[in-house]
Design an enzyme around this catalytic site. Structure first.
Site, PDB file in Angstrom:
ATOM      1  N   ASP A 111       0.988  -1.619  -0.361  1.00 18.51           N
ATOM      2  CA  ASP A 111       0.198   0.013   0.164  1.00 18.51           C
ATOM      3  C   ASP A 111       1.312   1.251  -0.132  1.00 18.51           C
ATOM      4  O   ASP A 111       1.723   1.216   0.705  1.00 18.51           O
ATOM      5  CB  ASP A 111      -0.656  -0.185   1.295  1.00 18.51           C
ATOM      6  CG  ASP A 111      -2.481   0.327   0.849  1.00 18.51           C
ATOM      7  OD1 ASP A 111      -2.284   0.950  -0.195  1.00 18.51           O
ATOM      8  OD2 ASP A 111      -2.335   1.589   2.008  1.00 18.51           O
ATOM      9  N   HIS A 118      -3.741  14.240   0.278  1.00 20.17           N
ATOM     10  CA  HIS A 118      -4.088  13.493   1.525  1.00 20.17           C
ATOM     11  C   HIS A 118      -3.501  13.333   2.469  1.00 20.17           C
ATOM     12  O   HIS A 118      -3.127  13.755   4.278  1.00 20.17           O
ATOM     13  CB  HIS A 118      -4.273  11.749   1.167  1.00 20.17           C
ATOM     14  CG  HIS A 118      -4.288  10.789   2.350  1.00 20.17           C
ATOM     15  ND1 HIS A 118      -5.795  10.763   3.024  1.00 20.17           N
ATOM     16  CD2 HIS A 118      -3.807  10.059   2.885  1.00 20.17           C
ATOM     17  CE1 HIS A 118      -5.352   9.639   4.186  1.00 20.17           C
ATOM     18  NE2 HIS A 118      -4.108   9.029   3.881  1.00 20.17           N
ATOM     19  N   GLU A 183     -11.194   4.126   4.152  1.00 20.29           N
ATOM     20  CA  GLU A 183      -9.834   4.645   2.874  1.00 20.29           C
ATOM     21  C   GLU A 183      -9.712   4.139   0.993  1.00 20.29           C
ATOM     22  O   GLU A 183     -10.266   3.359   1.131  1.00 20.29           O
ATOM     23  CB  GLU A 183      -8.253   4.302   3.130  1.00 20.29           C
ATOM     24  CG  GLU A 183      -8.109   4.676   4.088  1.00 20.29           C
ATOM     25  CD  GLU A 183      -6.081   4.686   4.614  1.00 20.29           C
ATOM     26  OE1 GLU A 183      -5.734   4.154   3.678  1.00 20.29           O
ATOM     27  OE2 GLU A 183      -6.123   5.378   5.524  1.00 20.29           O
ATOM     28  N   GLU A 185      -9.003   3.749  -2.129  1.00 20.51           N
ATOM     29  CA  GLU A 185      -7.919   3.385  -2.512  1.00 20.51           C
ATOM     30  C   GLU A 185      -8.222   2.789  -4.219  1.00 20.51           C
ATOM     31  O   GLU A 185      -9.291   2.170  -4.563  1.00 20.51           O
ATOM     32  CB  GLU A 185      -7.269   2.978  -2.214  1.00 20.51           C
ATOM     33  CG  GLU A 185      -6.807   3.327  -1.459  1.00 20.51           C
ATOM     34  CD  GLU A 185      -5.999   2.818  -0.514  1.00 20.51           C
ATOM     35  OE1 GLU A 185      -4.734   1.896  -0.758  1.00 20.51           O
ATOM     36  OE2 GLU A 185      -5.254   3.197   1.203  1.00 20.51           O
ATOM     37  N   ASP A 217      -9.037   0.298   2.131  1.00 17.77           N
ATOM     38  CA  ASP A 217      -7.476  -0.061   2.772  1.00 17.77           C
ATOM     39  C   ASP A 217      -8.336  -0.012   4.303  1.00 17.77           C
ATOM     40  O   ASP A 217      -8.164   1.209   4.816  1.00 17.77           O
ATOM     41  CB  ASP A 217      -6.587  -0.091   3.155  1.00 17.77           C
ATOM     42  CG  ASP A 217      -5.369  -0.276   3.579  1.00 17.77           C
ATOM     43  OD1 ASP A 217      -5.250  -1.809   3.620  1.00 17.77           O
ATOM     44  OD2 ASP A 217      -4.676   0.789   3.334  1.00 17.77           O
ATOM     45  N   ARG A 221      -7.692   4.198  13.259  1.00 17.55           N
ATOM     46  CA  ARG A 221      -6.403   4.880  13.508  1.00 17.55           C
ATOM     47  C   ARG A 221      -5.804   5.555  15.039  1.00 17.55           C
ATOM     48  O   ARG A 221      -4.438   5.864  15.699  1.00 17.55           O
ATOM     49  CB  ARG A 221      -7.271   6.406  13.200  1.00 17.55           C
ATOM     50  CG  ARG A 221      -7.822   6.549  11.807  1.00 17.55           C
ATOM     51  CD  ARG A 221      -6.740   6.854  10.539  1.00 17.55           C
ATOM     52  NE  ARG A 221      -7.384   6.775   9.338  1.00 17.55           N
ATOM     53  CZ  ARG A 221      -6.597   6.869   7.830  1.00 17.55           C
ATOM     54  NH1 ARG A 221      -5.080   6.033   8.522  1.00 17.55           N
ATOM     55  NH2 ARG A 221      -7.449   6.967   7.214  1.00 17.55           N
ATOM     56  N   GLN A 224      -3.168   2.782  15.116  1.00 17.54           N
ATOM     57  CA  GLN A 224      -2.197   3.514  13.958  1.00 17.54           C
ATOM     58  C   GLN A 224      -1.674   4.242  14.724  1.00 17.54           C
ATOM     59  O   GLN A 224      -0.281   4.186  14.458  1.00 17.54           O
ATOM     60  CB  GLN A 224      -2.775   3.761  12.804  1.00 17.54           C
ATOM     61  CG  GLN A 224      -1.836   4.335  12.225  1.00 17.54           C
ATOM     62  CD  GLN A 224      -2.761   5.233  10.284  1.00 17.54           C
ATOM     63  OE1 GLN A 224      -3.581   4.584   9.932  1.00 17.54           O
ATOM     64  NE2 GLN A 224      -1.259   4.721   9.662  1.00 17.54           N
ATOM     65  N   LYS A 237      -3.996  -1.642   9.890  1.00 25.86           N
ATOM     66  CA  LYS A 237      -4.292  -2.138   8.284  1.00 25.86           C
ATOM     67  C   LYS A 237      -4.873  -3.307   8.282  1.00 25.86           C
ATOM     68  O   LYS A 237      -5.316  -3.704   7.426  1.00 25.86           O
ATOM     69  CB  LYS A 237      -2.997  -2.006   7.753  1.00 25.86           C
ATOM     70  CG  LYS A 237      -2.593   0.048   7.962  1.00 25.86           C
ATOM     71  CD  LYS A 237      -3.444   0.513   7.289  1.00 25.86           C
ATOM     72  CE  LYS A 237      -3.051   2.128   7.185  1.00 25.86           C
ATOM     73  NZ  LYS A 237      -3.785   2.688   5.662  1.00 25.86           N
ATOM     74  N   THR A 241      -8.234  -5.947   3.965  1.00 27.06           N
ATOM     75  CA  THR A 241      -8.595  -4.783   3.017  1.00 27.06           C
ATOM     76  C   THR A 241      -9.349  -4.887   1.690  1.00 27.06           C
ATOM     77  O   THR A 241      -8.998  -6.559   1.581  1.00 27.06           O
ATOM     78  CB  THR A 241      -6.903  -4.780   2.301  1.00 27.06           C
ATOM     79  OG1 THR A 241      -5.569  -4.363   3.209  1.00 27.06           O
ATOM     80  CG2 THR A 241      -6.885  -3.955   1.354  1.00 27.06           C
ATOM     81  N   THR A 329      -4.892   6.190   0.485  1.00 26.30           N
ATOM     82  CA  THR A 329      -5.867   7.140  -0.006  1.00 26.30           C
ATOM     83  C   THR A 329      -6.080   8.152  -0.978  1.00 26.30           C
ATOM     84  O   THR A 329      -4.425   8.708  -1.415  1.00 26.30           O
ATOM     85  CB  THR A 329      -6.173   7.398   1.683  1.00 26.30           C
ATOM     86  OG1 THR A 329      -6.337   6.892   2.657  1.00 26.30           O
ATOM     87  CG2 THR A 329      -8.016   9.082   1.665  1.00 26.30           C
ATOM     88  N   GLU A 343     -10.314  12.470   7.198  1.00 25.51           N
ATOM     89  CA  GLU A 343      -9.815  13.648   6.946  1.00 25.51           C
ATOM     90  C   GLU A 343     -11.540  15.175   7.103  1.00 25.51           C
ATOM     91  O   GLU A 343     -11.547  15.618   7.196  1.00 25.51           O
ATOM     92  CB  GLU A 343      -9.163  13.924   4.952  1.00 25.51           C
ATOM     93  CG  GLU A 343      -7.965  13.477   4.733  1.00 25.51           C
ATOM     94  CD  GLU A 343      -7.810  12.765   3.481  1.00 25.51           C
ATOM     95  OE1 GLU A 343      -7.656  13.925   2.893  1.00 25.51           O
ATOM     96  OE2 GLU A 343      -7.911  11.898   3.404  1.00 25.51           O
TER      97      GLU A 343
END
Length: 397
Positions: A111, A118, A183, A185, A217, A221, A224, A237, A241, A329, A343
């Site tokens: 990824d 982003h 996310e 993608e 994905d 947060r 993370q 993560k 996915t 992202t 975001e």
């Protein structure tokens, strides 16, 4: 034009012809299919080629670009020339009556972090008062290796993951994530492998990559933020996915090619793509519980799929059939073009209102996220990449 009675404005017209893996009603044997209108053409039955009865696209993709082009030409003739109707029609299935499966057996998953908008947004959210981009960001496509075994087809349940998180100066705690994010993608599916120790140049992108799919994905947060230093994402993560079931061939995206954004500074020679631009004009849409929350434009992504591939292999890492790598992202410059809730809610500080009167900072149990995308087709139509959908389920332990 096609002899098929295709729905008006279908994103799966003759200019598209994406490949996937399906099983028809009452038959659990998986085989390769082609989406055309609201139908699926059974390639195993229509061609008689056992490569399409293996249950994944891998064996066919390994045959390489010449075989990809030959099949596409054959399919185009079949769905546009009425002379083939008698031979093709018996092998068509209603798309809403088949089960769709993971299109490829994923060999490796990488990824990237290739959208400047982003990356700058996250820099401003997470490191206010400092430069939003890390010093290396404009020099190379940043990425991480993910978990291939956690890649699943659209519709797979998104079980809220557990892990460690830490708030301020308190000791870390263990529990289900409170900041589950989406996310939006774009993924690239490798068909033809490469020899170990041999970098793949930007110009060879279409010799190795068969096509494009959509990726969500999913990210925890809070997990993370605690785990990512110094080696990057891990448990935040690797729980899931999601990918769309249809892989749109690069050949179908010829009309979607656009120059990439201007780069400053100029990339190092192995990343220069002036003669081989592979920006793609893909229009993504993100929905939460059916409500449109974002329209990320992939065309403004800073590092292209060709540059990502060149960087992925420049150290001599070999490609394998079934490798999947994703863009990271996708976000545009405007707030309604941001491709993640971190975001859209600005780190959870500004809840995102939904039309049903609710609001979200991060995903709640029961939420359904759907990502779709379209692109200009070679015949002037809009072609579609299908959708990747997931429903959040409560933690199980």
């Amino acid at each position: 034009m096609s002899w098929l009675d295709l729905p008006s404005g279908t994103p799966f017209g003759p200019a598209n012809l994406p490949l996937g893996v399906f099983s028809p009603a009452g038959d659990d044997r998986r085989r390769t299919g082609v989406a055309i209108g609201d139908l699926v053409l059974d390639l195993a039955a229509a061609t008689g080629d056992p490569v399409h009865a293996t249950g994944t696209l891998n064996a066919f993709l390994a045959r390489g670009p010449r075989a990809w082009a030959e099949l596409r030409a054959q399919l185009t003739g079949w769905v546009t020339d009425p002379a083939h109707r008698g031979a093709v029609e018996p092998h068509l299935h209603p798309r809403d009556g088949v089960a769709l499966h993971l299109p490829v057996e994923v060999a490796d998953y990488v990824d990237f972090y290739s959208s400047r908008h982003h990356a700058e947004n996250l820099g401003r959210i997470l490191r206010p008062g400092t430069p939003p981009l890390s010093p290396n960001w404009r020099h190379l496509p940043i990425g991480y290796h993910g978990r291939a075994g956690s890649v699943a087809v659209s519709g797979t349940a998104v079980v809220r993951p557990h892990g460690q998180s830490q708030t301020r100066d308190e000791p870390p705690v263990f529990g289900p994530t409170q900041r589950l994010d989406l996310e939006a993608e774009v993924g690239f599916v490798v068909g033809a492998g490469s020899a170990p120790g041999t970098p793949v140049p930007v110009s060879a992108f279409p010799d190795h990559v068969f096509g494009v799919c959509l990726v969500n994905d999913w990210s925890a947060r809070d997990l993370q933020a605690w785990e990512y230093q110094p080696l990057g994402p891990f448990l935040s993560k690797s729980f899931l996915t999601s990918v769309s079931p249809w892989v749109v061939p690069l050949a179908a995206l010829a009309a979607a090619r656009v120059p990439a954004p201007e780069r400053d500074p100029e990339p190092l020679p192995y990343l220069r793509d002036d003669d081989h631009p592979w920006g793609l004009d893909l229009a993504l849409e993100v929905r939460v519980n059916g409500h449109l929350v974002s329209c990320p434009p992939f065309g403004c992504t800073y590092w292209t799929g060709a540059q990502q591939l060149a960087h992925l292999t420049v150290n001599g890492a070999a490609l394998r059939t079934g490798d999947l790598y994703a863009s990271g992202t996708v976000s545009g410059p405007a707030p309604d073009q941001w491709g993640s809730l971190v975001e859209l809610s600005w780190g959870g500080r500004q809840p995102l209102p939904l039309p049903d009167g609710t609001a979200r900072t991060f995903l709640e149990d029961g939420d359904v996220v759907t990502i779709t995308a379209t692109a200009p087709g070679t015949d002037g139509s809009r072609i579609g990449l299908g959708e990747v959908t997931g429903r959040v389920e409560p933690a199980r332990c």
